[in-house]
Design a protein around this motif. Structure first.
Motif, PDB file in Angstrom:
ATOM      1  N   ARG A   1       0.975  -1.061  -0.005  1.00 43.60           N
ATOM      2  CA  ARG A   1      -0.002  -0.057   0.028  1.00 43.60           C
ATOM      3  C   ARG A   1       0.699   1.116  -0.023  1.00 43.60           C
ATOM      4  NH1 ARG A   1      -5.404   0.130   1.551  1.00 43.60           N
ATOM      5  NH2 ARG A   1      -5.073  -1.797   2.745  1.00 43.60           N
ATOM      6  N   GLU A   2       1.967   1.213   0.721  1.00 40.43           N
ATOM      7  CA  GLU A   2       2.871   2.253   0.997  1.00 40.43           C
ATOM      8  C   GLU A   2       3.458   2.352  -0.404  1.00 40.43           C
ATOM      9  OE1 GLU A   2       5.988   4.284   4.160  1.00 40.43           O
ATOM     10  OE2 GLU A   2       6.104   2.166   3.620  1.00 40.43           O
TER      11      GLU A   2
ATOM     12  N   GLY B   1       1.314   3.895  -3.252  1.00 39.29           N
ATOM     13  CA  GLY B   1       0.587   5.085  -3.146  1.00 39.29           C
ATOM     14  C   GLY B   1      -0.741   5.458  -2.705  1.00 39.29           C
ATOM     15  N   PRO B   2      -1.550   6.566  -2.459  1.00 40.85           N
ATOM     16  CA  PRO B   2      -2.824   6.593  -2.470  1.00 40.85           C
ATOM     17  C   PRO B   2      -3.477   6.460  -3.393  1.00 40.85           C
ATOM     18  CG  PRO B   2      -1.797   8.779  -2.161  1.00 40.85           C
ATOM     19  CD  PRO B   2      -0.586   7.711  -2.022  1.00 40.85           C
ATOM     20  N   ARG B   3      -2.932   6.747  -4.862  1.00 39.29           N
ATOM     21  CA  ARG B   3      -3.586   6.855  -6.032  1.00 39.29           C
ATOM     22  C   ARG B   3      -4.923   7.773  -5.914  1.00 39.29           C
ATOM     23  NH1 ARG B   3      -4.191   0.592  -7.619  1.00 39.29           N
ATOM     24  NH2 ARG B   3      -4.795   0.505  -5.501  1.00 39.29           N
TER      25      ARG B   3
ATOM     26  N   THR C   1      -7.392   7.527  -3.713  1.00 37.88           N
ATOM     27  CA  THR C   1      -7.893   7.372  -2.476  1.00 37.88           C
ATOM     28  C   THR C   1      -7.511   8.750  -1.468  1.00 37.88           C
ATOM     29  OG1 THR C   1      -6.075   6.116  -1.397  1.00 37.88           O
ATOM     30  CG2 THR C   1      -7.844   4.786  -2.285  1.00 37.88           C
ATOM     31  N   ASP C   2      -8.124   8.904  -0.308  1.00 34.31           N
ATOM     32  CA  ASP C   2      -7.987  10.040   0.567  1.00 34.31           C
ATOM     33  C   ASP C   2      -6.349   9.924   1.209  1.00 34.31           C
ATOM     34  OD1 ASP C   2      -7.763  10.884   3.733  1.00 34.31           O
ATOM     35  OD2 ASP C   2      -8.710  12.565   2.517  1.00 34.31           O
ATOM     36  N   PRO C   3      -5.484  10.635   0.855  1.00 36.29           N
ATOM     37  CA  PRO C   3      -3.895  10.407   1.425  1.00 36.29           C
ATOM     38  C   PRO C   3      -3.874  10.186   3.008  1.00 36.29           C
ATOM     39  CG  PRO C   3      -3.983  12.266   0.022  1.00 36.29           C
ATOM     40  CD  PRO C   3      -5.490  11.920   0.308  1.00 36.29           C
TER      41      PRO C   3
ATOM     42  N   GLU D   1      -6.231   8.764   4.886  1.00 35.85           N
ATOM     43  CA  GLU D   1      -6.859   7.685   5.271  1.00 35.85           C
ATOM     44  C   GLU D   1      -5.824   6.579   4.856  1.00 35.85           C
ATOM     45  OE1 GLU D   1     -10.693   7.008   3.272  1.00 35.85           O
ATOM     46  OE2 GLU D   1     -11.614   8.598   4.473  1.00 35.85           O
ATOM     47  N   HIS D   2      -5.002   6.834   3.657  1.00 34.25           N
ATOM     48  CA  HIS D   2      -4.034   5.864   3.157  1.00 34.25           C
ATOM     49  C   HIS D   2      -2.910   5.821   4.213  1.00 34.25           C
ATOM     50  CE1 HIS D   2      -0.193   5.263   1.071  1.00 34.25           C
ATOM     51  NE2 HIS D   2      -0.772   4.346   0.316  1.00 34.25           N
ATOM     52  N   TYR D   3      -2.566   6.881   4.619  1.00 34.34           N
ATOM     53  CA  TYR D   3      -1.320   6.872   5.799  1.00 34.34           C
ATOM     54  C   TYR D   3      -1.777   6.216   6.940  1.00 34.34           C
ATOM     55  CZ  TYR D   3       1.025   9.051   9.533  1.00 34.34           C
ATOM     56  OH  TYR D   3       1.760   9.146  10.842  1.00 34.34           O
TER      57      TYR D   3
ATOM     58  N   GLU E   1      -3.925   3.581   7.351  1.00 34.72           N
ATOM     59  CA  GLU E   1      -3.840   2.139   6.929  1.00 34.72           C
ATOM     60  C   GLU E   1      -2.520   1.625   6.754  1.00 34.72           C
ATOM     61  OE1 GLU E   1      -6.663  -0.353   6.175  1.00 34.72           O
ATOM     62  OE2 GLU E   1      -7.252   1.175   7.744  1.00 34.72           O
TER      63      GLU E   1
END
Length: 350
Positions: A176-177, A180-182, A184-186, A188-190, A192
């Motif tokens: 996932r890291e 990158g977030p692509r 999606t919300d950055p 929320e990505h962080y 996760e």
């Protein structure tokens, strides 16, 4: 941002930490009996860790022992030992094995992380990929997982199944890291990513330590969820310190993550602001920062933003979760020590 960051247990309310001749951490918990029991068990963990990793072909041993010999706080096995105190068989042989499994798995992730991050140093020594090469570092991480699997097989299918799920989450977090977030919300990505890369293995320490001590299901669940919350707190606090602490306070060069093009929670919150500061940050932060002048400018902008407070609000939210899980446990000196550890972690921000 990396799960390989060392979780601190030094100079906090739990007491002082040092090293024994075996390399095991020595920590004071405020309760002399608890301190003696955990420190004795930590020596057993260290002995089994070295015994396990010293077996095999000589050309493998020096590679897998590289980071083990470099030290580390051994927080994860220590938490597993503490968690076992809520069971009927605390600090048993199986608990020691479970603690070692968690530490070996953590070590394996460090080898793989350093390859992914192209790191040159780890625990004050050259990283395995820098000392040898990427292929050797990857294979060393793989053989560490083989060692962990061997010990897991002695603990039963429940432990094997748990670690299959755990390792799946660790790899998912790394993937996932990496991608990158692509869209999606950055933020929320962080969240996760750090849950999967950091929180999950600390949660496993609490789960396995209490499981193999025969703790009640409710207490196992509470310790697992406490560990997950503590993992989130540790990582967010580390990321705040990377941006906002002076070198003489933290021992780190401010903005290390920025130089690597890693935008952590306080930075992401600051970039989201609909202010002049937010606009400037969005314009500048498009990749790694390659010169000191730009780093200093960004650090100055971040200090004018609300990013630090917004990230701290998340820390306090996870602190509430951690305390709520501790409230599900019986009152004793171990529970007091865990609560104090959580409190100290937040206080590291200053």
């Amino acid at each position: 941002m990396s799960s390989g960051r060392t979780v601190p247990t030094r100079s906090h309310g739990l007491g002082k930490e040092g090293a024994t001749g075996s390399g095991a951490s020595q920590v004071e918990f405020g309760d002399p009996e608890l301190t003696a029991e955990i420190n004795h068990a930590m020596v057993q963990v260290e002995e089994l860790l070295h015994k396990e990793l010293s077996s095999g072909q000589e050309f493998l041993v020096d590679k897998v022992m590289h980071l083990t010999k470099a030290g580390g706080k051994r927080f994860r096995p220590m938490f597993a030992l503490l968690a076992s105190k809520f069971g009927e068989k605390p600090l048993s042989e199986d608990v020691i094995k479970a603690a070692v499994v968690v530490e070996i798995t953590h070590l394996a992730t460090l080898y793989h992380d350093d390859v992914m991050d192209e790191a040159t140093m780890r625990r004050g020594v050259p990283s395995a990929n820098a000392r040898w090469d990427n292929s050797v570092a990857i294979l060393a991480g793989d053989i560490l997982l083989a060692h962990a699997s061997r010990l897991m097989s002695q603990l039963g299918t429940e432990t094997v199944a748990h670690f299959a799920e755990t390792f799946g989450e660790l790899v998912t977090g790394q993937m996932r890291e990496t991608i990158g977030p692509r869209d999606t919300d950055p933020i929320e990505h962080y969240m996760e990513v750090i849950r999967e890369k950091t929180g999950v293995l600390i949660a496993s320490a609490g789960y396995l330590g209490s499981l193999h001590a025969g703790a009640a299901a409710e207490h196992i669940d509470a310790l697992k969820k406490f560990g997950a919350a503590i993992g989130m707190i540790f990582q967010i606090v580390d990321d705040i310190i990377d941006i906002f602490s002076e070198t003489h306070e933290s021992g780190k060069t401010p903005g290390t993550d920025l130089r690597e093009g890693v935008f952590t929670l306080p930075v992401l919150y600051a970039m989201r602001e609909e202010t002049e500061v937010g606009a400037q940050l969005r314009e500048i932060l498009t990749g790694p920062l390659t010169d000191d002048e730009t780093v200093e400018k960004v650090l100055a902008l971040l200090s004018q933003s609300g990013g630090r407070q917004a990230a701290l609000d998340e820390v306090y939210r996870y602190m509430d979760i951690a305390n709520a899980e501790l409230d599900r446990l019986p009152d004793n000196s171990v529970k007091d020590a865990l609560r104090e550890l959580a409190t100290f972690t937040v206080k590291r921000v200053g």
